[in-house]
Scaffold this active site. Structure first.
Site, PDB file in Angstrom:
ATOM      1  N   GLY A 138      -4.344 -11.422  24.164  1.00 58.06           N
ATOM      2  CA  GLY A 138      -4.874 -12.687  23.657  1.00 58.06           C
ATOM      3  C   GLY A 138      -3.809 -13.738  23.460  1.00 58.06           C
ATOM      4  O   GLY A 138      -3.967 -14.627  22.629  1.00 58.06           O
ATOM      5  N   TRP A 139      -2.712 -13.663  24.215  1.00 59.33           N
ATOM      6  CA  TRP A 139      -1.715 -14.733  24.069  1.00 59.33           C
ATOM      7  C   TRP A 139      -1.362 -15.413  25.387  1.00 59.33           C
ATOM      8  O   TRP A 139      -0.579 -16.334  25.389  1.00 59.33           O
ATOM      9  CB  TRP A 139      -0.472 -14.241  23.331  1.00 59.33           C
ATOM     10  CG  TRP A 139       0.151 -12.961  23.857  1.00 59.33           C
ATOM     11  CD1 TRP A 139       0.350 -12.626  25.151  1.00 59.33           C
ATOM     12  CD2 TRP A 139       0.666 -11.888  23.069  1.00 59.33           C
ATOM     13  NE1 TRP A 139       0.959 -11.410  25.238  1.00 59.33           N
ATOM     14  CE2 TRP A 139       1.172 -10.938  23.970  1.00 59.33           C
ATOM     15  CE3 TRP A 139       0.758 -11.641  21.698  1.00 59.33           C
ATOM     16  CZ2 TRP A 139       1.753  -9.735  23.533  1.00 59.33           C
ATOM     17  CZ3 TRP A 139       1.357 -10.457  21.272  1.00 59.33           C
ATOM     18  CH2 TRP A 139       1.834  -9.520  22.187  1.00 59.33           C
ATOM     19  N   ASP A 140      -1.908 -14.946  26.488  1.00 55.84           N
ATOM     20  CA  ASP A 140      -1.631 -15.619  27.758  1.00 55.84           C
ATOM     21  C   ASP A 140      -2.903 -16.251  28.335  1.00 55.84           C
ATOM     22  O   ASP A 140      -3.142 -17.431  28.198  1.00 55.84           O
ATOM     23  CB  ASP A 140      -1.021 -14.635  28.761  1.00 55.84           C
ATOM     24  CG  ASP A 140       0.357 -14.165  28.320  1.00 55.84           C
ATOM     25  OD1 ASP A 140       1.140 -15.021  27.878  1.00 55.84           O
ATOM     26  OD2 ASP A 140       0.641 -12.960  28.408  1.00 55.84           O
ATOM     27  N   ASN A 167      -8.338  -0.529  30.933  1.00 59.43           N
ATOM     28  CA  ASN A 167      -7.760  -0.522  29.604  1.00 59.43           C
ATOM     29  C   ASN A 167      -8.433   0.469  28.663  1.00 59.43           C
ATOM     30  O   ASN A 167      -7.863   0.861  27.661  1.00 59.43           O
ATOM     31  CB  ASN A 167      -7.848  -1.934  28.995  1.00 59.43           C
ATOM     32  CG  ASN A 167      -6.544  -2.688  29.155  1.00 59.43           C
ATOM     33  OD1 ASN A 167      -5.534  -2.304  28.592  1.00 59.43           O
ATOM     34  ND2 ASN A 167      -6.578  -3.749  29.933  1.00 59.43           N
ATOM     35  N   ARG A 206       8.255 -15.211  28.159  1.00 56.30           N
ATOM     36  CA  ARG A 206       7.642 -15.712  29.387  1.00 56.30           C
ATOM     37  C   ARG A 206       8.569 -16.640  30.168  1.00 56.30           C
ATOM     38  O   ARG A 206       8.517 -16.710  31.385  1.00 56.30           O
ATOM     39  CB  ARG A 206       6.343 -16.458  29.067  1.00 56.30           C
ATOM     40  CG  ARG A 206       5.233 -15.597  28.468  1.00 56.30           C
ATOM     41  CD  ARG A 206       4.684 -14.597  29.491  1.00 56.30           C
ATOM     42  NE  ARG A 206       3.678 -13.736  28.853  1.00 56.30           N
ATOM     43  CZ  ARG A 206       3.934 -12.502  28.424  1.00 56.30           C
ATOM     44  NH1 ARG A 206       5.128 -11.960  28.594  1.00 56.30           N
ATOM     45  NH2 ARG A 206       2.974 -11.786  27.852  1.00 56.30           N
ATOM     46  N   CYS A 235      -8.337 -11.629  26.191  1.00 57.19           N
ATOM     47  CA  CYS A 235      -7.896 -10.941  27.404  1.00 57.19           C
ATOM     48  C   CYS A 235      -7.385  -9.604  26.922  1.00 57.19           C
ATOM     49  O   CYS A 235      -8.134  -8.876  26.274  1.00 57.19           O
ATOM     50  CB  CYS A 235      -6.839 -11.756  28.132  1.00 57.19           C
ATOM     51  SG  CYS A 235      -5.544 -12.420  27.070  1.00 57.19           S
ATOM     52  N   SER A 236      -6.139  -9.251  27.153  1.00 64.02           N
ATOM     53  CA  SER A 236      -5.629  -8.009  26.594  1.00 64.02           C
ATOM     54  C   SER A 236      -5.034  -8.285  25.218  1.00 64.02           C
ATOM     55  O   SER A 236      -5.596  -7.905  24.205  1.00 64.02           O
ATOM     56  CB  SER A 236      -4.582  -7.392  27.520  1.00 64.02           C
ATOM     57  OG  SER A 236      -5.177  -7.096  28.766  1.00 64.02           O
TER      58      SER A 236
END
Lengths: 549, 567
Positions: B340-342, B249, B383, B337-338
């Protein structure tokens, strides 16, 4: 006593015991003729008592003068003893090794064990063939009890009394016996009251390569068929294995000679393969460092679950033939003492509700395993940690218990006993103060005078104090045939046995206690309500004259 | 209605693949929201399939007995139909394909679903879960944490809730600066505060570090979070991604915190895979569940090959790591995470379940989902494919969270107030679009859709039926109910979730459920208690010289029971 020679060091102080998921204990290690004992000499700390017979193998390690013995038990537990002093450690190790591998049956603990309880109901007298036959007689008059094997000469692995078709005389039985492996001619295993169909078991027929036949054998099994009806022969081996058996004098029933029978081959593994499967399974269960992929791949490679599935599937097939198809069934493999018994006993659990009670299940084990000549002593000589070259040990009975557990899990309300009962049986087949599982046949047990000299497991288990632990609180007697699912996703690893020592069971035990509590509370309320109802009814009858002027 | 090509097909056969005997013949009806199969048998048994739950419809080649159609649902139910005429089958296929893929929010079931509640009740229902009350339950605001208005009208971050909790010591400039240095403005904010240790769980997206960028505001923000835990000398930054992914990233100007720039942080990678890996993994798992008569090896090999349990273990391990840091070491944790929602939502919510017994209750799990998932912008509509859209956005993120909870329930059977059925029901509703709760991808979107005015909330409905979702073994005063759960995460502790993934075939369903037995027993006990207390009323009343009147006694008891529930 001769044990003294084998005990090089009877006592060591300052020994540290390590057990997974338990605090370490420091104390004194003592060796007796039959036990390894570790006691901390402090109050409130439990002592470890381990039967030498329960020890499967040991490993020694040394770091400086501190020795470590890893003790691997037949009940699958692994414990570690840190012993100060190299000589002591070596002495203890060699003593354990010698004491845990005694060859002579008469030196086994059951011959020395004196019960601390009063034997009220002698387990040796509980399950006699005559009694079982009385039950059968009340349902049908097609069968008789034969004494042809009275001195175990016709078939050394059969009991002295056998249930056979009424119209077949002893002479024919002898001829049929000579046509079956080990003399195990077809005998009655189960009578299905609902439709009068039967399940018989035997060993393979000795057809050999030139297709020998035996009229008496054919007549014997045909005698169990109703007019115009066909029966099923379930051969627990694949057709390929059965074909190979011919070269060694064995074989299977030829269609031409048994036109009224349809033969079905299944693929239950032979005992040596099962032993390998157990060793692999336990090895992977004991390695906590496995990644998920490795664990699943090891579990798969052990083939244990496949074995469970195949055995259950075959038992379901036998039960289906009897209950759904309305046909009689003959089950055999090669010797008729392993896979055959797995199938016949499991089929009865599926079909017969009485086998799901404690007494009924004990009777089933007596009938279909002990009297039917499953060689317990050979099969249970070693367990999953055996590292010598395999002889005839195999977890045949453990697999049966595993299958019972699978059915119990799917029908948690249909069994009078719980999982602990099955685990207890597993333990006692491998090492016990009781002699029920000693010997390989009725003949051997008679010769050892077990019923006079030793105590039966059933004498102990059936005491109300003991039984309580084994009762399933959810049990609701149900008279139905229960069909377990054999889909892979319905079959689980038996954690109670295989992961027993590899996790803390505190939370699961608490859940069990909670379940018992809920049900006991309910019973308590029911009793109260019932007694109040009675009182009320009484009051009402007493009051009624007053109310009618 | 214009999408329904044929409203009714007769003589359709519903096939049970395992037990042919259980197959049945009946009539298939298509409505705008449901497909209904009514058996011709006397019982006229009905099977309702909600169109928004349909994952796909597959037609197999026509054979002599008819045209087979397989309907696969997002909750893993599978229906196998045999339609006599090929033309009817094609019509049903075309209708269902369109009906199961709404193109606009307005087409979703929640906008037509009408459970006959009046306006007032519906509005009250939306207030059933109150996140402000939840933070105050945790003891927030306090002298260390307060609410900031920085995201009022979503001007700082449009995927965050408008109310954010941040350290008191973080100045408005630091907050804004930190948001600028994080992907999509998702700055570090409070998710859970652990009263016993004052350690907190904060969450964010990845920092925009690239290979060398830094932001003193963001660094100060983390410093402020660490300082909000007075006893601790450092904090963890848990990057839930595999380290390689995080490094990759950086090339896109994103990445992870440089330990040299942020003082007193310890960076920890957990290695939960991304949504694409998870989507493929679950598909493989579903395929395993759908195998016709698999051998044990097929099954175990398929399970291993799917990698599913490995991923579940990774998520649970993340939760265990965070919970341990917070409860045992008393160290605060920032999770990202990337975006921040999963993965972040998974890790934070699993940790919360481990840490706080409240989240193991029926109401508490609702609150947790509302907080960590709904309010923090988990992209439900993307999702769970609520609308026909990019299939690459679809991923079973929430499925994995629910499964982690289920795996925990296996290890701690008394610790959860709810049962497996509750988790499965939640799972279905996340996909079903029956209620407004999970529609859209963030709070702002839900506000713009005016969901609270136009749809109904799921929570009060589940709450009313909680008896059905109650674990009989749960007791508030039980030792495993209280405190922090410390599960074993050795590989052999994880099981295939048969209740969820073994539903392709009806006949595989479990035969007897101990939990249901126990619930029945408990219900009976309750009735006995009532009867008992009514009987016990009797002697007292007769003593007073009154006539016996059992019904009155019963009423008394009911009254008491109601009082208890209010408490």
């Amino acid at each position: 006593m001769e044990f003294a020679e084998l005990i090089k060091t009877p006592r060591v102080d300052g020994v540290v015991l390590h057990r997974p998921f338990m605090p370490t204990v420091e104390g004194t290690l003592c060796l007796t003729g039959h036990h390894l004992i570790l006691s901390s000499r402090q109050d409130n700390t439990e002592e470890l008592w381990l039967l030498h017979a329960n020890i499967d193998s040991i490993e020694k390690r040394f770091v400086g003068s501190l020795g470590t013995i890893i003790v691997k038990c037949k009940d699958l537990r692994v414990i570690q003893l840190d012993i100060p002093g190299m000589e002591e450690c070596l002495n203890i190790a060699s003593s354990i090794e010698a004491l845990s591998t005694l060859d002579s049956v008469s030196l086994m603990y059951p011959f020395f064990y004196r019960p601390l309880f009063e034997v009220i109901e002698d387990g040796w007298q509980l399950f006699v063939p005559e009694e079982a036959f009385k039950d059968l007689e009340s349902m049908t008059d097609e069968w008789r009890l034969s004494e042809v094997n009275k001195d175990f000469s016709v078939c050394p692995s059969y009991p002295s009394l056998l249930t056979v078709p009424k119209d077949i005389d002893d002479e024919s039985l002898c001829k049929a016996a000579s046509f079956r492996h080990g003399g195990r001619f077809p005998v009655l295993s189960y009578y299905h009251k609902k439709n009068g169909m039967v399940m018989m078991r035997a060993a393979q027929p000795l057809t050999g390569t030139n297709g020998r036949r035996c009229k008496e054998d054919e007549k014997l099994i045909n005698a169990t068929l109703c007019a115009g009806k066909r029966g099923y022969i379930i051969d627990t081996r694949t057709i390929a294995v059965a074909q190979q058996a011919k070269a060694r004098g064995g074989g299977f029933e030829q269609e031409a000679n048994y036109p009224q029978w349809r033969r079905i081959h299944k693929a239950i593994e032979r005992s040596n393969v099962l032993q390998e499967s157990l060793i692999k399974l336990v090895e992977s269960c004991n390695d906590q460092s496995h990644s998920m992929d490795r664990w699943l791949s090891k579990l798969e490679a052990s083939n244990w679950q496949s074995n469970v599935k195949e055995i259950l599937t075959t038992a379901c097939l036998a039960a289906q033939c009897i209950d759904r198809e309305g046909a009689s069934v003959l089950v055999h493999g090669t010797e008729g003492t392993d896979s055959t018994l797995q199938v016949t006993s499991l089929a009865q659990i599926i079909l017969d509700p009485s086998c799901r009670t404690i007494r009924g299940f004990e009777a089933l084990i007596e009938r279909e395993w002990l009297q039917a000549g499953h060689p317990f002593q050979q099969r249970c000589a070693q367990s999953a940690y055996s590292n010598g070259k395999p002889r005839s040990e195999a977890p045949v009975f453990l697999l049966f218990l595993d299958c019972v557990w699978q059915i119990l899990r799917q029908f948690p309300c249909s069994f009078q006993f719980n999982e602990n009962f099955l685990i207890m049986l597993f333990e006692h087949t491998y090492a016990s103060q009781f002699s029920t599982f000693l010997g390989n046949s009725v003949a051997e047990r008679v010769k050892l005078l077990l019923s006079q000299k030793t105590v039966s497991l059933w004498s102990w288990v059936n005491r109300p104090q003991e039984l309580e632990r084994f009762l399933n609180p959810l049990y609701e007697p149900n008279n139905l045939v229960i069909w377990p699912s054999v889909a892979p996703q319905s079959l689980q690893l038996w954690e109670g046995v295989f992961l027993r020592w590899n996790r803390s069971t505190k939370c699961l035990d608490e859940a069990y206690q909670e379940m018992v509590h809920i049900i006991e509370y309910n019973k308590e309320l029911q009793n109260k309500v019932n007694s109040l109802r009675r009182q009320l009814a009484q009051l009402e009858t007493e009051d009624s004259p007053l109310q009618t002027p | 209605m214009e999408h329904i090509r044929t409203p009714k097909v007769e003589n359709v056969r519903m096939i049970d693949r395992l037990t042919r005997r259980k197959s049945s013949v009946g009539t298939l009806y298509l409505s705008s929201t449901h497909t209904i199969f009514v058996e011709n048998s006397e019982a006229r048994k009905e099977t309702w399939v909600l169109h928004s739950l349909i994952y796909n419809v597959e037609r197999l080649p026509t054979n002599s007995s008819g045209s087979p159609l397989i309907i696969r649902c997002k909750n893993f139910h599978v229906y196998r139909l045999l339609i006599p005429q090929e033309k009817d089958c094609l019509d049903v296929l075309a209708s269902l394909t369109r009906l199961s893929r709404p193109e606009r929010y307005g087409e979703l079931f929640c906008f037509s679903f009408n459970p006959n509640l009046d306006k007032e009740l519906r509005e009250k229902a939306w207030g059933f879960i109150n996140l402000k009350a939840e933070f105050s339950r945790m003891g927030i605001p306090c002298n260390l944490w307060h609410v900031t208005a920085a995201n009022h009208e979503y001007r700082l971050c449009d995927t965050y809730p408008s109310e954010l909790f941040v350290p008191k010591s973080a100045s408005p400039a630091v907050i804004v600066g930190s948001a600028k240095f994080r992907s999509r403005g998702r700055l570090p904010v409070l998710s859970y505060f652990h009263r016993d240790t004052s350690a907190s769980i904060c969450r964010s997206s990845q920092p925009l570090t690239g290979f060398s960028a830094r932001s003193s505001d963001d660094e100060q923000m983390l410093q402020a979070i660490m300082k909000s835990n007075p006893v601790s000398e450092f904090m963890y930054v848990v990057d839930t991604r595999p380290k390689l992914n995080a490094m990759a990233n950086r090339a896109a100007g994103k990445g992870y915190e440089n330990e040299d720039h942020y003082t007193n942080i310890k960076l920890q990678f957990i290695g939960i895979e991304n949504i694409h890996v998870m989507r493929n993994s679950q598909q493989k798992l579903i395929d395993v569940g759908e195998l016709a008569a698999p051998s044990m090896s097929d099954f175990l090999w398929g399970l291993e090959n799917s990698g599913w349990l490995k991923h579940i273990k990774a998520v649970l391990d993340a939760g265990v790591f965070i919970a341990k840091a917070v409860a045992e070491d008393g160290v605060s944790v920032l999770v990202h995470c990337s975006d921040g929602w999963d993965r972040t939502a998974q890790a934070c919510s699993v940790a919360s379940v481990l840490l706080d017994p409240y989240y193991r209750t029926i109401k508490g799990l609702m609150v947790l989902i509302e907080k960590d998932w709904v309010s923090f912008g988990h992209k439900f509509s993307h999702r769970y494919a609520h609308l026909d859209g990019d299939p690459k956005e679809v991923s079973p993120v929430m499925d994995q969270f629910l499964e982690c909870v289920w795996q925990l329930m296996q290890q701690f059977p008394c610790a959860f107030e709810f049962n497996e059925r509750f988790l499965i029901q939640l799972h279905t509703h996340i996909y079903s679009c029956q209620n407004g709760n999970f529609i859209g991808n963030c709070q702002k979107e839900r506000r713009d859709l005016r969901l609270q005015e136009r749809t109904h909330s799921l929570w009060p409905h589940l709450w009313e039926n909680r008896a059905e979702y109650t674990n009989p073994l749960y007791r508030t005063d039980h030792s495993q109910t209280q405190g922090v759960l410390k599960p074993l995460t050795t590989a052999y502790c994880f099981k295939f979730w048969k209740g969820m993934y073994g539903r392709a075939e009806k006949s595989v369903a479990s035969h007897q459920s101990p939990a249901d037995c126990l619930n029945a027993v408990r219900e009976e006990s309750q009735q006995l208690e009532e009867e008992l207390s009514s009987h016990q009323e009797v002697p007292r009343e007769t003593d007073a010289g009154q006539e016996t009147c059992p019904t009155e006694g019963k009423e008394n008891f009911r009254g008491e029971e109601e009082d208890q529930q209010v408490v």
